[in-house]
Scaffold this motif. Structure first.
Motif, PDB file in Angstrom:
ATOM      1  N   PHE A 120       6.944   7.960   5.200  1.00 40.92           N
ATOM      2  CA  PHE A 120       6.376   6.242   4.327  1.00 40.92           C
ATOM      3  C   PHE A 120       6.103   6.224   5.679  1.00 40.92           C
ATOM      4  O   PHE A 120       5.692   5.861   7.461  1.00 40.92           O
ATOM      5  N   ILE A 121       4.546   5.375   5.662  1.00 44.06           N
ATOM      6  CA  ILE A 121       3.623   4.500   6.655  1.00 44.06           C
ATOM      7  C   ILE A 121       4.136   3.604   7.009  1.00 44.06           C
ATOM      8  O   ILE A 121       4.412   2.021   6.432  1.00 44.06           O
ATOM      9  N   VAL A 122       4.370   2.841   8.177  1.00 44.45           N
ATOM     10  CA  VAL A 122       4.132   2.225   8.751  1.00 44.45           C
ATOM     11  C   VAL A 122       3.418   2.010   9.711  1.00 44.45           C
ATOM     12  O   VAL A 122       3.765   1.952  11.064  1.00 44.45           O
ATOM     13  N   ALA A 123       1.744   1.054   9.142  1.00 44.43           N
ATOM     14  CA  ALA A 123       1.021   0.853  10.589  1.00 44.43           C
ATOM     15  C   ALA A 123       1.171  -0.358  10.630  1.00 44.43           C
ATOM     16  O   ALA A 123       1.038  -1.235  10.723  1.00 44.43           O
ATOM     17  N   TYR A 124       0.633  -0.617  12.286  1.00 44.65           N
ATOM     18  CA  TYR A 124       0.169  -2.134  12.502  1.00 44.65           C
ATOM     19  C   TYR A 124      -1.457  -1.790  13.214  1.00 44.65           C
ATOM     20  O   TYR A 124      -1.638  -0.746  13.512  1.00 44.65           O
ATOM     21  N   ALA A 125      -1.530  -2.953  13.773  1.00 45.67           N
ATOM     22  CA  ALA A 125      -2.557  -3.652  14.048  1.00 45.67           C
ATOM     23  C   ALA A 125      -2.677  -4.608  15.284  1.00 45.67           C
ATOM     24  O   ALA A 125      -1.792  -6.123  14.628  1.00 45.67           O
ATOM     25  N   ARG A 176       2.080   7.693  -0.262  1.00 44.75           N
ATOM     26  CA  ARG A 176       2.798   6.681  -1.586  1.00 44.75           C
ATOM     27  C   ARG A 176       3.097   4.999  -1.224  1.00 44.75           C
ATOM     28  O   ARG A 176       2.676   4.088  -2.778  1.00 44.75           O
ATOM     29  N   ASP A 177       3.381   4.936  -0.157  1.00 49.00           N
ATOM     30  CA  ASP A 177       5.073   3.785   0.162  1.00 49.00           C
ATOM     31  C   ASP A 177       3.627   3.533   1.875  1.00 49.00           C
ATOM     32  O   ASP A 177       3.639   4.005   2.385  1.00 49.00           O
ATOM     33  N   ALA A 178       3.130   2.005   1.572  1.00 48.15           N
ATOM     34  CA  ALA A 178       3.227   1.572   3.458  1.00 48.15           C
ATOM     35  C   ALA A 178       3.577   0.825   3.525  1.00 48.15           C
ATOM     36  O   ALA A 178       3.185  -0.585   2.481  1.00 48.15           O
ATOM     37  N   LEU A 179       3.772   0.342   4.030  1.00 48.47           N
ATOM     38  CA  LEU A 179       4.322  -0.983   5.032  1.00 48.47           C
ATOM     39  C   LEU A 179       3.108  -1.286   6.378  1.00 48.47           C
ATOM     40  O   LEU A 179       2.846  -1.041   7.299  1.00 48.47           O
ATOM     41  N   PHE A 180       2.405  -2.442   6.610  1.00 46.43           N
ATOM     42  CA  PHE A 180       1.279  -3.187   7.207  1.00 46.43           C
ATOM     43  C   PHE A 180       1.507  -4.262   8.105  1.00 46.43           C
ATOM     44  O   PHE A 180       1.925  -5.096   7.663  1.00 46.43           O
ATOM     45  N   VAL A 181       1.800  -3.798   9.330  1.00 44.94           N
ATOM     46  CA  VAL A 181       2.117  -4.934   9.823  1.00 44.94           C
ATOM     47  C   VAL A 181       1.197  -5.223  11.087  1.00 44.94           C
ATOM     48  O   VAL A 181       0.783  -4.731  11.997  1.00 44.94           O
ATOM     49  N   VAL A 182       0.279  -6.831  10.746  1.00 47.32           N
ATOM     50  CA  VAL A 182      -0.572  -7.174  11.479  1.00 47.32           C
ATOM     51  C   VAL A 182      -0.954  -8.567  12.130  1.00 47.32           C
ATOM     52  O   VAL A 182      -0.167  -9.232  11.115  1.00 47.32           O
ATOM     53  N   SER A 183      -1.554  -8.388  13.192  1.00 45.67           N
ATOM     54  CA  SER A 183      -1.514  -9.822  13.327  1.00 45.67           C
ATOM     55  C   SER A 183      -3.425 -10.418  13.863  1.00 45.67           C
ATOM     56  O   SER A 183      -3.926  -9.323  12.417  1.00 45.67           O
ATOM     57  N   THR A 184      -3.457 -11.533  13.891  1.00 52.38           N
ATOM     58  CA  THR A 184      -5.542 -11.761  13.640  1.00 52.38           C
ATOM     59  C   THR A 184      -5.716 -12.292  15.274  1.00 52.38           C
ATOM     60  O   THR A 184      -4.855 -12.536  15.638  1.00 52.38           O
ATOM     61  N   GLN A 237     -16.823  -0.309   3.894  1.00 47.73           N
ATOM     62  CA  GLN A 237     -17.470   0.537   3.817  1.00 47.73           C
ATOM     63  C   GLN A 237     -17.600   1.395   2.560  1.00 47.73           C
ATOM     64  O   GLN A 237     -18.412   1.756   1.599  1.00 47.73           O
ATOM     65  N   HIS A 238     -16.204   2.252   2.620  1.00 48.19           N
ATOM     66  CA  HIS A 238     -16.053   2.915   1.246  1.00 48.19           C
ATOM     67  C   HIS A 238     -15.930   1.653  -0.257  1.00 48.19           C
ATOM     68  O   HIS A 238     -15.913   2.504  -1.135  1.00 48.19           O
ATOM     69  N   ASN A 239     -15.759   0.546   0.020  1.00 45.63           N
ATOM     70  CA  ASN A 239     -14.635  -0.023  -1.127  1.00 45.63           C
ATOM     71  C   ASN A 239     -16.672  -0.400  -1.657  1.00 45.63           C
ATOM     72  O   ASN A 239     -17.144  -0.547  -2.943  1.00 45.63           O
ATOM     73  N   LYS A 240     -16.821  -0.580  -0.805  1.00 43.20           N
ATOM     74  CA  LYS A 240     -19.070  -0.686  -1.304  1.00 43.20           C
ATOM     75  C   LYS A 240     -19.553   0.193  -1.725  1.00 43.20           C
ATOM     76  O   LYS A 240     -20.518  -0.022  -2.578  1.00 43.20           O
ATOM     77  N   GLN A 241     -19.313   1.416  -1.306  1.00 45.20           N
ATOM     78  CA  GLN A 241     -20.487   2.522  -1.426  1.00 45.20           C
ATOM     79  C   GLN A 241     -19.565   3.018  -2.942  1.00 45.20           C
ATOM     80  O   GLN A 241     -20.003   3.522  -3.093  1.00 45.20           O
ATOM     81  N   HIS A 242     -18.121   2.757  -2.910  1.00 45.18           N
ATOM     82  CA  HIS A 242     -18.144   4.124  -4.063  1.00 45.18           C
ATOM     83  C   HIS A 242     -17.194   2.941  -4.716  1.00 45.18           C
ATOM     84  O   HIS A 242     -17.109   3.532  -5.881  1.00 45.18           O
ATOM     85  N   ASN A 243     -16.747   1.904  -5.008  1.00 40.72           N
ATOM     86  CA  ASN A 243     -16.268   0.913  -5.805  1.00 40.72           C
ATOM     87  C   ASN A 243     -15.335   1.618  -6.571  1.00 40.72           C
ATOM     88  O   ASN A 243     -14.911   1.468  -7.791  1.00 40.72           O
ATOM     89  N   SER A 244     -14.159   2.795  -5.693  1.00 46.36           N
ATOM     90  CA  SER A 244     -13.767   3.473  -6.897  1.00 46.36           C
ATOM     91  C   SER A 244     -12.154   3.083  -6.594  1.00 46.36           C
ATOM     92  O   SER A 244     -11.749   2.257  -5.589  1.00 46.36           O
ATOM     93  N   ALA A 245     -10.882   3.127  -7.553  1.00 45.16           N
ATOM     94  CA  ALA A 245     -10.166   2.793  -7.190  1.00 45.16           C
ATOM     95  C   ALA A 245      -9.374   4.025  -6.067  1.00 45.16           C
ATOM     96  O   ALA A 245      -7.899   5.020  -6.028  1.00 45.16           O
ATOM     97  N   LEU A 246      -9.654   4.564  -4.250  1.00 41.97           N
ATOM     98  CA  LEU A 246      -9.350   5.198  -3.540  1.00 41.97           C
ATOM     99  C   LEU A 246      -7.966   5.348  -3.846  1.00 41.97           C
ATOM    100  O   LEU A 246      -7.525   6.433  -3.696  1.00 41.97           O
ATOM    101  N   LEU A 247      -7.220   4.112  -4.091  1.00 44.10           N
ATOM    102  CA  LEU A 247      -5.843   4.219  -2.942  1.00 44.10           C
ATOM    103  C   LEU A 247      -5.351   3.730  -4.230  1.00 44.10           C
ATOM    104  O   LEU A 247      -3.946   3.156  -4.006  1.00 44.10           O
ATOM    105  N   GLN A 248      -5.260   4.408  -5.252  1.00 47.37           N
ATOM    106  CA  GLN A 248      -4.608   3.611  -6.561  1.00 47.37           C
ATOM    107  C   GLN A 248      -2.959   4.181  -5.926  1.00 47.37           C
ATOM    108  O   GLN A 248      -2.435   3.678  -7.000  1.00 47.37           O
TER     109      GLN A 248
END
Ligand SMILES: Cc1cc2nc3c(=O)[nH]c(=O)nc-3n(C[C@H](O)[C@H](O)[C@H](O)COP(=O)(O)OP(=O)(O)OC[C@H]3O[C@@H](n4cnc5c(N)ncnc54)[C@H](O)[C@@H]3O)c2cc1C
Ligand SMILES: Cc1cc2nc3c(=O)[nH]c(=O)nc-3n(C[C@H](O)[C@H](O)[C@H](O)COP(=O)(O)O)c2cc1C
Length: 491
Positions: A43-48, A88-96, A115-126
């Motif tokens: 399970f990914i817990v990603a922070y910024a 399959r699952d991720a939690l993002f904890v991000v500040s501004t 950039q990926h969303n702009k170029q590929h317009n695909s369901a990359l992270l479905q």
């Protein structure tokens, strides 16, 4: 020794040196790989996080989740989009940060996703299900903006939000009703401090700059140059006495706080003095009164000095009363009233290398972080070049550097100080000096320099960032951020 023996010895030494360099490079990449490696099924817990709060929340959330399955806590910039695609699952904890911007250690990931969303317009992270906890401060116009931007970008790339974005407001002083915040806060390093000196270091009225010295009541905690102290301010004694008189209550009245009998005066010290309703249970109402908000200050000293120093601008409210935090530190706190403060790790402002040149840029109370970086160089006996560009209003009233660093200034053989006075002759801001010395700055960067910027974001940090972008180029500045050579301690 014969010539041949000397030659053989030289070759042997060269080989040992090459082996050592090879080993260092290998361990560096091995460490990076370890940091970025995500085991399959984790399970990914990603922070910024700019100043460590979101990271602490992420670690706390990971502890809760870890009981059920393997969890990987990872900085957003260390997370490859491909890794996320397979998870399959991720939690993002991000500040501004900035004006609704991502923190530095999330910026690159966000760009790549966009950039990926702009170029590929695909369901990359479905296949991905995610939720986001966004930390922010409702005093800023773009409240939790990065959390929202990330949410949009993830949805565009086909990922599914399994819960609505949760916003956590720093300006709300009572988030402790949420168990998560209380636990995250208790993971911070709380210490009890006394103010021992409050020395005004400029000569200006109504914008006084103070050097405030704190002594730890117990053992002095450790910290690094670049770290932050979160202070829980107390009320001014006179304001408390007025409140007690108004409500006809005695400071010695005992009330139970979480079962512990506590004098009312102690309970009121850290609470916002709102009026009690005309009827109802006064004790219960007092216990619900919000705490005074935490206030952050860049630590201005290093532990080797045996004391924690802050450099605080005294602020005033429109009615002339001092600001909650700055008033407490510069005016009301005395050595008789210990108070609680948390040393907060601020890893993006740590400068690990002290044998490379350093460019310090700051204004006003930003001298705090600058002083800590100089202290660190002093105690590590660094003799690398230091270039300090410091801005204030007036050369007559604000000649504050001697009071702040005089003890060591003479020992820095290679310290170049340039002042920018906005009401001096010429009228200048720090960014004007940066523009004028663009070539010299490039020369410092080419020699491996770190840049550290400290002070108000609106007044200075934003303009310096814009100028550095123009002078060094957007890509070069991004690279400095990635290499952790551009450190922004702006607020
Ligand atoms: C990471 C970080 C590091 C920091 N480091 C430092 C540092 O090293 N030194 C430093 O001096 N500061 C630093 N700050 C800023 C500090 O945290 C406080 O924001 C600052 O001291 C002001 O807080 P205060 O409680 O004294 O003022 P507050 O009571 O919050 O008031 C702040 C200002 O808001 C305005 N204001 C408040 N109420 C009203 C009202 N009702 N109407 C109109 N205006 C109002 C007033 O102009 C007042 O000056 C840092 C901040 C951060 C986030
Ligand atoms: C310079 C600076 C700019 C900030 N800008 C914003 C902002 O635009 N929007 C917001 O909601 N919060 C903003 N914040 C508040 C932070 O997001 C908030 O304090 C958060 O808890 C910090 O978390 P971190 O320690 O993980 O970075 C800003 C804080 C600082 C110091």
């Amino acid at each position: 020794m014969t010539d041949n023996q000397r030659l053989l010895l030289a070759i042997a030494l060269c080989l040992v040196y090459c082996a050592w360099v090879g080993f260092m490079i290998f361990s560096h990449y091995a460490r990076q790989r370890d940091r970025r490696h995500v085991a399959s099924g984790a399970f990914i817990v990603a922070y910024a996080s700019q100043t460590g709060t979101a990271k602490q929340w992420a670690e706390y959330q990971a502890d809760l989740l870890g009981a059920e399955r393997p969890v990987k806590v990872i900085a957003l910039n260390d997370l490859a989009i491909d890794t996320l695609r397979k998870a399959r699952d991720a939690l993002f904890v991000v500040s501004t940060y900035g004006d609704g911007e991502p923190p530095d250690n999330g910026r690159r990931f966000y760009r790549a996703l966009q950039q990926h969303n702009k170029q590929h317009n695909s369901a990359l992270l479905q296949p991905l299900s995610y939720r986001i906890i966004a930390l922010g401060d409702s005093q800023y116009p773009a409240f939790c903006a990065f959390g929202e931007q990330l949410d949009d970008a993830l949805q565009q790339s086909g990922a599914t939000a399994i819960a609505a974005l949760k916003k956590v407001d720093r300006a709300q002083s009572q988030p402790s009703s949420s168990e998560t915040f209380e636990r995250a806060e208790s993971a911070l390093r709380a210490n009890t401090w006394r103010v021992t000196t409050q020395q005004q270091i400029n000569r200006a009225d109504r914008r006084e700059l103070f050097m405030v010295t704190l002594n730890a009541v117990q053992a002095l905690p450790t910290w690094q140059a670049g770290d932050i102290l979160d202070v829980r301010p107390h009320n001014d004694g006179a304001a408390m006495a007025e409140w007690l008189q108004k409500h006809d209550l005695s400071p010695d009245t005992i009330i139970a706080v979480k079962g512990t009998p506590t004098p009312l005066a102690q309970v009121l010290q850290t609470r916002q003095l709102t009026d009690l309703p005309a009827s109802g249970n006064a004790e219960q109402h007092i216990l619900r009164m919000p705490l005074l908000p935490l206030r952050s200050y860049s630590i201005a000293s290093v532990p080797e000095e045996g004391q924690l120093k802050l450099i605080v601008r005294k602020q005033y409210h429109p009615d002339g009363t001092p600001g909650i935090g700055s008033g407490w530190l510069t005016t009301y706190a005395g050595d008789k009233e210990p108070f609680c403060a948390y040393v907060k790790d601020n890893p993006l402002c740590h400068i690990a290398q002290h044998d490379v040149p350093l460019v310090l840029i700051g204004a006003g109370s930003g001298l705090a972080g600058i002083r800590a970086q100089l202290a660190k160089r002093y105690y590590t006996n660094s003799n690398a070049d230091i270039w300090l560009i410091y801005g204030e209003q007036s050369p007559q009233l604000d000649n504050v550097i001697p009071a702040a660093i005089d003890v060591w200034q003479a020992k820095f053989a290679r310290l170049n100080i340039q002042h920018a006075y906005s009401r001096g002759e010429p009228r200048q801001y720090v960014q004007d000096i940066v523009v004028a010395a663009a070539e010299e700055l490039q020369n410092f960067i080419d020699r491996g320099a770190h840049i550290y910027v400290c002070g108000s974001h609106q007044g200075m940090g934003q303009a310096v960032h814009q100028t550095l972008t123009e002078v060094l180029g957007d890509d070069a500045l991004m690279q400095l951020i990635d290499e952790q050579r551009y450190h922004r301690d702006t607020y």
